[in-house]
Motif scaffolding. Structure first.
Motif, PDB file in Angstrom:
ATOM      1  N   ALA A   1       0.648   4.106  -2.750  1.00 32.09           N
ATOM      2  CA  ALA A   1       0.403   5.376  -2.392  1.00 32.09           C
ATOM      3  C   ALA A   1       1.679   6.429  -3.101  1.00 32.09           C
ATOM      4  O   ALA A   1       1.317   7.374  -3.804  1.00 32.09           O
ATOM      5  N   HIS A   2       2.620   6.022  -2.813  1.00 31.34           N
ATOM      6  CA  HIS A   2       3.884   7.017  -3.342  1.00 31.34           C
ATOM      7  C   HIS A   2       3.856   6.970  -4.997  1.00 31.34           C
ATOM      8  O   HIS A   2       4.323   7.907  -5.589  1.00 31.34           O
ATOM      9  N   LEU A   3       3.421   5.684  -5.697  1.00 30.07           N
ATOM     10  CA  LEU A   3       3.357   5.744  -7.203  1.00 30.07           C
ATOM     11  C   LEU A   3       2.302   6.549  -7.401  1.00 30.07           C
ATOM     12  O   LEU A   3       2.447   7.375  -8.626  1.00 30.07           O
TER      13      LEU A   3
ATOM     14  N   LEU B   1       0.854  -1.100   0.107  1.00 33.84           N
ATOM     15  CA  LEU B   1      -0.095  -0.237  -0.068  1.00 33.84           C
ATOM     16  C   LEU B   1       0.751   1.308  -0.034  1.00 33.84           C
ATOM     17  O   LEU B   1       0.503   2.240  -0.690  1.00 33.84           O
ATOM     18  N   SER B   2       1.898   1.254   0.680  1.00 31.88           N
ATOM     19  CA  SER B   2       2.939   2.221   0.765  1.00 31.88           C
ATOM     20  C   SER B   2       3.456   2.528  -0.758  1.00 31.88           C
ATOM     21  O   SER B   2       3.451   3.777  -1.125  1.00 31.88           O
ATOM     22  N   ALA B   3       3.831   1.592  -1.420  1.00 31.64           N
ATOM     23  CA  ALA B   3       4.442   1.608  -2.680  1.00 31.64           C
ATOM     24  C   ALA B   3       3.362   2.315  -3.698  1.00 31.64           C
ATOM     25  O   ALA B   3       3.575   3.103  -4.600  1.00 31.64           O
TER      26      ALA B   3
ATOM     27  N   GLY C   1      15.072  12.072   3.506  1.00 32.54           N
ATOM     28  CA  GLY C   1      15.161  11.725   4.786  1.00 32.54           C
ATOM     29  C   GLY C   1      13.816  10.369   4.552  1.00 32.54           C
ATOM     30  O   GLY C   1      14.201   9.495   5.131  1.00 32.54           O
ATOM     31  N   HIS C   2      12.728  10.846   3.945  1.00 30.01           N
ATOM     32  CA  HIS C   2      11.726   9.521   3.946  1.00 30.01           C
ATOM     33  C   HIS C   2      12.279   8.304   3.128  1.00 30.01           C
ATOM     34  O   HIS C   2      12.026   7.355   3.621  1.00 30.01           O
ATOM     35  N   GLN C   3      13.164   8.475   2.342  1.00 25.85           N
ATOM     36  CA  GLN C   3      14.004   7.444   1.584  1.00 25.85           C
ATOM     37  C   GLN C   3      14.499   6.523   2.724  1.00 25.85           C
ATOM     38  O   GLN C   3      14.298   5.485   2.640  1.00 25.85           O
TER      39      GLN C   3
ATOM     40  N   LEU D   1      -4.881   5.304   2.477  1.00 27.58           N
ATOM     41  CA  LEU D   1      -4.658   3.771   2.483  1.00 27.58           C
ATOM     42  C   LEU D   1      -3.318   3.415   2.914  1.00 27.58           C
ATOM     43  O   LEU D   1      -3.203   2.357   3.603  1.00 27.58           O
ATOM     44  N   ASP D   2      -2.406   4.142   2.821  1.00 29.18           N
ATOM     45  CA  ASP D   2      -0.949   3.922   3.305  1.00 29.18           C
ATOM     46  C   ASP D   2      -1.033   3.935   4.804  1.00 29.18           C
ATOM     47  O   ASP D   2      -0.642   2.713   5.534  1.00 29.18           O
ATOM     48  N   TYR D   3      -1.960   4.691   5.581  1.00 28.86           N
ATOM     49  CA  TYR D   3      -1.773   4.612   6.991  1.00 28.86           C
ATOM     50  C   TYR D   3      -2.686   3.460   7.483  1.00 28.86           C
ATOM     51  O   TYR D   3      -2.578   2.827   8.515  1.00 28.86           O
TER      52      TYR D   3
ATOM     53  N   PHE E   1      13.926   6.684   5.904  1.00 28.87           N
ATOM     54  CA  PHE E   1      12.890   6.007   6.670  1.00 28.87           C
ATOM     55  C   PHE E   1      12.443   4.752   6.066  1.00 28.87           C
ATOM     56  O   PHE E   1      12.471   3.727   6.773  1.00 28.87           O
ATOM     57  N   HIS E   2      12.342   4.873   4.701  1.00 36.14           N
ATOM     58  CA  HIS E   2      11.816   3.590   3.959  1.00 36.14           C
ATOM     59  C   HIS E   2      12.643   2.518   4.372  1.00 36.14           C
ATOM     60  O   HIS E   2      12.440   1.324   4.502  1.00 36.14           O
ATOM     61  N   VAL E   3      14.041   2.751   3.983  1.00 37.39           N
ATOM     62  CA  VAL E   3      14.964   1.660   4.162  1.00 37.39           C
ATOM     63  C   VAL E   3      15.211   1.038   5.430  1.00 37.39           C
ATOM     64  O   VAL E   3      15.137  -0.133   5.577  1.00 37.39           O
TER      65      VAL E   3
HETATM   66 ZN    ZN Z   1       6.501   6.423   2.537  1.00 35.06          ZN
END
Ligand code: ZN
Length: 434
Positions: free
Chosen positions: A212-214, A208-210, A362-364, A229-231, A366-368
């Motif tokens: 949302a970002h797409l 869902l995160s992928a 920074g969000h990237q 949806l991500d949340y 965070f994802h990693v």
């Molecule tokens: Zn994210």
């Protein structure tokens, strides 16, 4: 769809017939943009509208067939009668009308040597809702077709790394599940269900995160809804984590303390975390209020969900004990704390404003770290599932099915909350456009 007026069709890429190529000007030069992404400027004598992005329409519209036939006629021997030339011109004109639609239908590859289609714009061309701090370019234009946004999966833009970090992790999780299936009897073993649920919950939040970002760049309405949806995915993952820790990782002493409240409280805090995050996105108020809405429920949820692991680490008799699961648990805690540190710090882009359009946000990071946390957590839980059966089986004889209902309750209440906030967003955007 509120806030989503129909965008220009693909003609801006493949093009309706435009002015002759020699009269067009290329290149942008305004604002910062990543290398390889140029935006054509309108002709100096051109109209103010449509906006510069759509001046790309027609770049591909020059009827090559017409040019070719025209060239043939130009170099035709002078002794030929005039009617073949006239007929060739007519045919060329017909082809010039047919060719763009044929290209659109068959999506043929672009001719070599032509400029790439424009996939990104700078932030002055998208609403402030989409702006990321210290990131000035690499935004995708709004109101394109869904296909356009799916195609940007393979383009450079300022969400590409966020998409791929979670997409690759979701695929890795599917592989891990395939390996689990070889050794775990998910159907016959009643104690294997929490293991399946944590894998499912992890896959849910990552995919869902992928997504949302797409797809969030489609419009303001869809931006809100995809992040809602991500949340929901995050809430599902929070409860899945709580369940796995409560079921496999917990020590009997801590289980005796919290067994009656742990899972219901975990479900409530997961829902509260989803609600706070959705509300923070809805009100769009950066600062203490927004952070309190989102981060306090999330911190409370994490404190509860990780408490069986922390208790076990604290009461572990020997820090160097031969327990690989405990090592993985320590890793997941460290990775989560690092992820949380990067979540809203906007570091390192804060230190290099305008230089982190594609990489280095920074969000990237965070994802990693969140992916590393999840992978370490799954390994720890899998090891606990194998090695601690004599400990956890006696603990879970009385309430074998309650967690399934709570899992569904968490999913249902979070989806319902996201839907209600979505209706508020629709109303807010309607009022804005009136
Ligand atoms: Zn994210």
């Amino acid at each position: 769809m509120t806030g989503g007026t129909p965008g220009p069709p693909w003609s801006w890429v493949w093009g309706a017939p435009g002015p002759p190529r020699a009269t067009r000007r290329r290149g942008g030069g305004r604002g910062e943009r990543p290398a390889g992404h140029s935006r054509p400027t309108p002709p100096a004598s051109g109209p103010a509208h449509p906006p510069p992005l759509y001046q790309a329409a027609g770049r591909w519209g020059t009827p090559r067939a017409a040019v070719r036939v025209g060239l043939l006629c130009r170099f035709a021997p002078p002794q030929l009668p005039a009617w073949p030339t006239a007929m060739a011109t007519v045919v060329a004109q017909r082809l010039s009308h047919l060719l763009p639609s044929w290209r659109q239908a068959h999506q043929e590859p672009q001719p070599s040597g032509q400029p790439e289609p424009v996939f990104t714009v700078d932030r002055t061309q998208v609403p402030p809702l989409f702006w990321k701090p210290y990131v000035y370019a690499g935004y995708r234009p709004l109101h394109q077709t869904w296909r356009f946004y799916f195609r940007t999966l393979f383009q450079q833009h300022n969400e590409a790394v966020n998409v791929w970090t979670h997409l690759l992790a979701a695929l890795a999780l599917l592989l891990r599940l395939a390996i689990f299936v070889r050794s775990v009897d998910f159907w016959g073993d009643p104690h294997a269900l929490p293991l399946f649920l944590i894998v499912l919950a992890s896959f849910t939040y990552l995919s869902l995160s992928a997504l949302a970002h797409l797809l969030q760049a489609k419009s303001e309405f869809w931006h809100y809804n995809f992040f809602f949806l991500d949340y929901v995915g995050v809430a599902v993952y929070q409860f899945g984590s709580a369940l796995a820790h409560f079921y496999y990782a917990i020590e009997p002493a801590w289980h005796a303390q919290v067994q009656t409240v742990f899972l219901p409280l975990a479900a409530f805090l997961a829902w509260l975390s989803c609600t706070g995050s959705c509300y923070n996105k809805y009100i769009q108020k950066p600062g203490l209020l927004g952070r309190t809405c989102q981060e306090v429920p999330s911190a409370l949820a994490y404190a509860l969900d990780i408490s069986p692991v922390v208790h076990r680490i604290l009461v572990s008799p020997d820090p160097t004990t031969d327990d690989p699961a405990l090592l993985y648990h320590k890793c997941q805690v460290v990775f989560f704390l690092l992820a949380a540190a990067f979540f809203s710090a906007f570091v390192p882009e804060r230190w290099f404003p305008g230089s982190c359009h594609i990489f280095g946000q920074g969000h990237q990071v965070f994802h990693v770290f969140l992916v590393l946390c999840t992978l370490a957590q799954l390994e720890a839980v899998a090891l606990d599932f194998e090695a601690r059966r004599p400990i956890y089986e006696p603990l879970h004889t009385r309430w074998p099915h309650n967690f399934s209902g709570l899992f569904l309750l968490t999913v249902g209440s979070s989806v319902l909350t996201a839907f209600l906030l979505s209706q508020l967003v629709r109303r807010k955007l309607d009022q804005k456009t009136q």
